[in-house]
Write a protein that holds these residues in place. Structure first.
Motif, mmCIF file in Angstrom:
data_model
loop_
_atom_site.group_PDB
_atom_site.id
_atom_site.type_symbol
_atom_site.label_atom_id
_atom_site.label_comp_id
_atom_site.label_asym_id
_atom_site.label_seq_id
_atom_site.Cartn_x
_atom_site.Cartn_y
_atom_site.Cartn_z
ATOM 1 N N UNK A 15 9.108 9.044 12.434
ATOM 2 C CA UNK A 15 8.951 8.147 11.275
ATOM 3 C C UNK A 15 7.540 7.572 11.249
ATOM 4 N N UNK A 16 7.057 7.163 12.427
ATOM 5 C CA UNK A 16 5.733 6.542 12.497
ATOM 6 C C UNK A 16 4.647 7.574 12.207
ATOM 7 N N UNK A 17 4.832 8.775 12.734
ATOM 8 C CA UNK A 17 3.842 9.823 12.481
ATOM 9 C C UNK A 17 3.762 10.124 10.981
ATOM 10 N N UNK A 18 4.935 10.209 10.355
ATOM 11 C CA UNK A 18 4.961 10.496 8.912
ATOM 12 C C UNK A 18 4.357 9.332 8.120
ATOM 13 N N UNK A 19 4.618 8.101 8.560
ATOM 14 C CA UNK A 19 4.051 6.937 7.858
ATOM 15 C C UNK A 19 2.534 6.929 8.027
ATOM 16 N N UNK A 20 2.077 7.327 9.199
ATOM 17 C CA UNK A 20 0.628 7.363 9.434
ATOM 18 C C UNK A 20 -0.069 8.441 8.617
ATOM 19 N N UNK A 21 0.713 9.416 8.132
ATOM 20 C CA UNK A 21 0.129 10.493 7.323
ATOM 21 C C UNK A 21 0.154 10.157 5.834
ATOM 22 N N UNK A 22 0.651 8.962 5.481
ATOM 23 C CA UNK A 22 0.819 8.646 4.055
ATOM 24 C C UNK A 22 -0.496 8.542 3.285
ATOM 25 N N UNK A 23 -1.586 8.256 4.008
ATOM 26 C CA UNK A 23 -2.880 8.195 3.324
ATOM 27 C C UNK A 23 -3.161 9.475 2.556
ATOM 28 N N UNK A 24 -2.747 10.600 3.139
ATOM 29 C CA UNK A 24 -2.996 11.901 2.501
ATOM 30 C C UNK A 24 -2.165 12.076 1.241
ATOM 31 N N UNK A 25 -1.145 11.221 1.059
ATOM 32 C CA UNK A 25 -0.315 11.304 -0.143
ATOM 33 C C UNK A 25 -0.792 10.309 -1.202
ATOM 34 N N UNK A 26 -1.856 9.573 -0.888
ATOM 35 C CA UNK A 26 -2.361 8.569 -1.819
ATOM 36 C C UNK A 26 -3.146 9.220 -2.956
ATOM 37 N N UNK A 53 0.846 -1.198 0.000
ATOM 38 C CA UNK A 53 0.000 0.000 0.000
ATOM 39 C C UNK A 53 0.882 1.250 0.000
ATOM 40 N N UNK A 54 2.026 1.153 0.649
ATOM 41 C CA UNK A 54 2.937 2.302 0.736
ATOM 42 C C UNK A 54 4.366 1.790 0.893
ATOM 43 N N UNK A 55 5.325 2.611 0.479
ATOM 44 C CA UNK A 55 6.749 2.301 0.660
ATOM 45 C C UNK A 55 7.351 3.284 1.670
ATOM 46 N N UNK A 56 8.222 2.774 2.525
ATOM 47 C CA UNK A 56 9.031 3.636 3.379
ATOM 48 C C UNK A 56 10.487 3.336 3.030
ATOM 49 N N UNK A 87 8.163 17.004 -6.102
ATOM 50 C CA UNK A 87 7.210 17.568 -7.072
ATOM 51 C C UNK A 87 6.057 16.601 -7.308
ATOM 52 N N UNK A 88 6.319 15.309 -7.051
ATOM 53 C CA UNK A 88 5.229 14.334 -7.121
ATOM 54 C C UNK A 88 4.549 14.293 -5.753
ATOM 55 N N UNK A 89 3.242 14.568 -5.699
ATOM 56 C CA UNK A 89 2.584 14.655 -4.392
ATOM 57 C C UNK A 89 2.610 13.351 -3.602
ATOM 58 N N UNK A 90 2.881 12.232 -4.275
ATOM 59 C CA UNK A 90 2.874 10.974 -3.525
ATOM 60 C C UNK A 90 4.182 10.740 -2.765
ATOM 61 N N UNK A 91 5.182 11.579 -2.988
ATOM 62 C CA UNK A 91 6.437 11.461 -2.240
ATOM 63 C C UNK A 91 6.426 12.392 -1.037
ATOM 64 N N UNK A 92 6.831 11.870 0.118
ATOM 65 C CA UNK A 92 6.960 12.654 1.342
ATOM 66 C C UNK A 92 8.359 12.448 1.901
ATOM 67 N N UNK A 93 8.843 13.426 2.648
ATOM 68 C CA UNK A 93 10.157 13.295 3.280
ATOM 69 C C UNK A 93 10.022 13.505 4.770
ATOM 70 N N UNK A 94 10.687 12.699 5.559
ATOM 71 C CA UNK A 94 10.747 12.933 7.007
ATOM 72 C C UNK A 94 12.216 13.000 7.407
ATOM 73 N N UNK A 95 12.577 14.089 8.107
ATOM 74 C CA UNK A 95 13.958 14.282 8.510
ATOM 75 C C UNK A 95 14.760 14.857 7.357
ATOM 76 N N UNK A 96 16.081 14.798 7.401
ATOM 77 C CA UNK A 96 16.844 14.183 8.487
ATOM 78 C C UNK A 96 16.907 15.085 9.713
#
Ligand code: CTP
Length: 406
Positions: free
Chosen positions: A176-187, A86-89, A146-155
């Motif tokens: 990391x977990x908070x950012x992963x939990x927000x990935x739905x919004x990048x779907x 469903x998502x990649x980290x 530039x692609x909305x499906x990509x998110x960055x956390x850190x460094x």
């Protein structure tokens, strides 16, 4: 997006070759604790820092390490991982790995499935400060974002393994977990409202008997699950199917076709997509008894009358509006599959119909797999076979490419 995105999700963790790779074990453990299933893929360099066996033990799943390995490729190859997830980290996302992802290279067990993946991706960079600050790395990250499906956390900033102090530490586990939990919004379905019907209906003969069919709701629930994994808020009007996983779904339980109709009509106008995957009973007993009929007094023949067509009724209603949801139907057939499906597509005024030959092996009621043809009102046609979940993914790819409410 709600904070429980990880619950019930399938997360692929792509591990790059940096010292922070040793922290990935904790990440995998925490992702699992949050309710996700996890599969790891490792670059060759990552395997110098942490062993595949460690990640295999922690994830409880085989680890993809070598996409030229025939056995791995057969059991769960790179394309399978892309379809499964469903998502990649990506953690740690090293400077080199970021550069290769940005270029669209596919030359190891991480970049290859990632290039074939269409869903949300969380990048967790970790590297030496100078490497992070290098304009080349900064440019690579900017380009990916530039692609909305990509998110960055850190460094994060702090002491680094090489003695430097600066930006370059892998983000801390809670971040990391908070950012992963927000990935739905990048779907690709973020912000969309999806309505699905699933399962059979039961039409009572008397309090202990009913007319029904063997639908288990698996296909409709797979459609709902994938929509949810891609960021949609999903309501499932679900016939009686017993206990099934329904994480993160708003489930409206119903029994009869009439109840299903009422639940759908109350919700269809505000949906962006309506998918009718339920096997609605076409007939119901004309005069159900409210007391159990004893065998001595039972009728020799059961008189049946038609139930409402939920999809056709909803379609008619929304076609009268200026804005309507995209309409997707299913057609379960035993012969002349495509012809009958095309007829239903036109008659019910749908945008897509998923035609299902229920006589084929690996298709139909109760199986985990399906073989379907997805027909569009625009004349498009695609054949899809695989796990019901994969079929659902392809359906959403096609719908997302087409666009939503009309
Ligand atoms: N459907 C519905 N309500 C019904 C019957 C069907 O909403 N009473 C929906 C199904 O969920 C599916 C589509 O209509 O999306 C086609 O269902 P199917 O049973 O294959 O077709 P029918 O229209 O019932 O035609 P037939 O039984 O003659 O094949």
């Amino acid at each position: 997006m709600s904070t429980n995105y990880l619950q019930g999700r399938r997360i692929a963790v792509g591990v790059g070759g940096g010292i922070a790779a040793y922290k990935v074990g904790d990440l995998i453990r925490e992702l699992k604790r949050q309710g996700a299933s996890v599969r790891a893929a490792m670059t060759k360099a990552a395997q110098e820092f942490i062993t595949p066996l460690t990640l295999q033990s922690l994830s409880g799943q085989p680890v993809l390490t070598d996409y030229f390995d025939v056995t791995q490729e057969e059991q769960f190859g790179h394309l399978h991982l892309a379809r499964w997830a469903d998502a990649f980290v990506i953690a740690p996302a090293t400077a080199d790995l970021l550069a290769r992802i940005r270029l669209g290279l596919a030359n190891d067990a991480v970049t290859t499935p990632l290039l074939a993946f269409r869903g949300p991706v969380l990048l967790a960079p970790a590297m030496n400060t100078a490497m992070w600050e290098n304009p080349a790395t900064q440019e690579n990250v900017r380009a990916l974002l530039l692609q909305p499906r990509f998110r960055v956390v850190g460094p994060g900033v702090g002491p680094l393994a090489d003695g430097d102090v600066g930006a370059g530490r892998l983000a801390e586990l809670p971040e990391l977990i908070e950012a992963a939990n927000a990935l739905g919004a990048a779907g690709p379905l973020a912000g969309k409202k999806v309505l699905v019907t699933a399962g059979p209906t039961q039409e009572p003969i008397d309090p202990v008997r009913f007319v029904s069919n063997p639908s288990t709701g698996k296909m409709g629930l797979a459609v709902a699950e994938v929509a949810r994994a891609r960021g949609a808020s999903v309501t499932v009007v679900l016939g009686p199917v017993g206990d099934v996983p329904r994480d993160g779904l708003d489930v409206v339980p119903v029994r009869t076709a009439e109840q299903m109709l009422a639940a759908v009509m109350a919700r269809v106008e505000s949906a962006d997509v309506f998918v009718a995957a339920a096997a609605v009973s076409d007939w119901k007993p004309a005069a159900p008894s409210d007391k159990k009929t004893k065998k001595g007094e039972g009728p020799e023949a059961l008189q049946l009358v038609r139930t409402p067509d939920v999809l056709a009724t909803a379609s008619k209603k929304v076609h009268a509006n200026a804005r309507r949801p995209l309409l997707v139907g299913f057609a379960a057939e035993t012969h002349d599959v495509v012809d009958y499906a095309k007829e239903k597509l036109q008659k019910k005024r749908l945008d897509f119909i998923v035609a299902n030959d229920v006589t084929q092996e690996g298709a139909g009621f109760g199986t985990d797999t399906n073989r379907v043809t997805i027909l569009g009102a625009d004349g498009s046609r695609q054949d899809v076979a695989g796990e019901k979940r994969e079929v659902a993914s392809r359906l959403w790819d096609i719908v997302a490419a087409h666009g939503f409410a009309r």
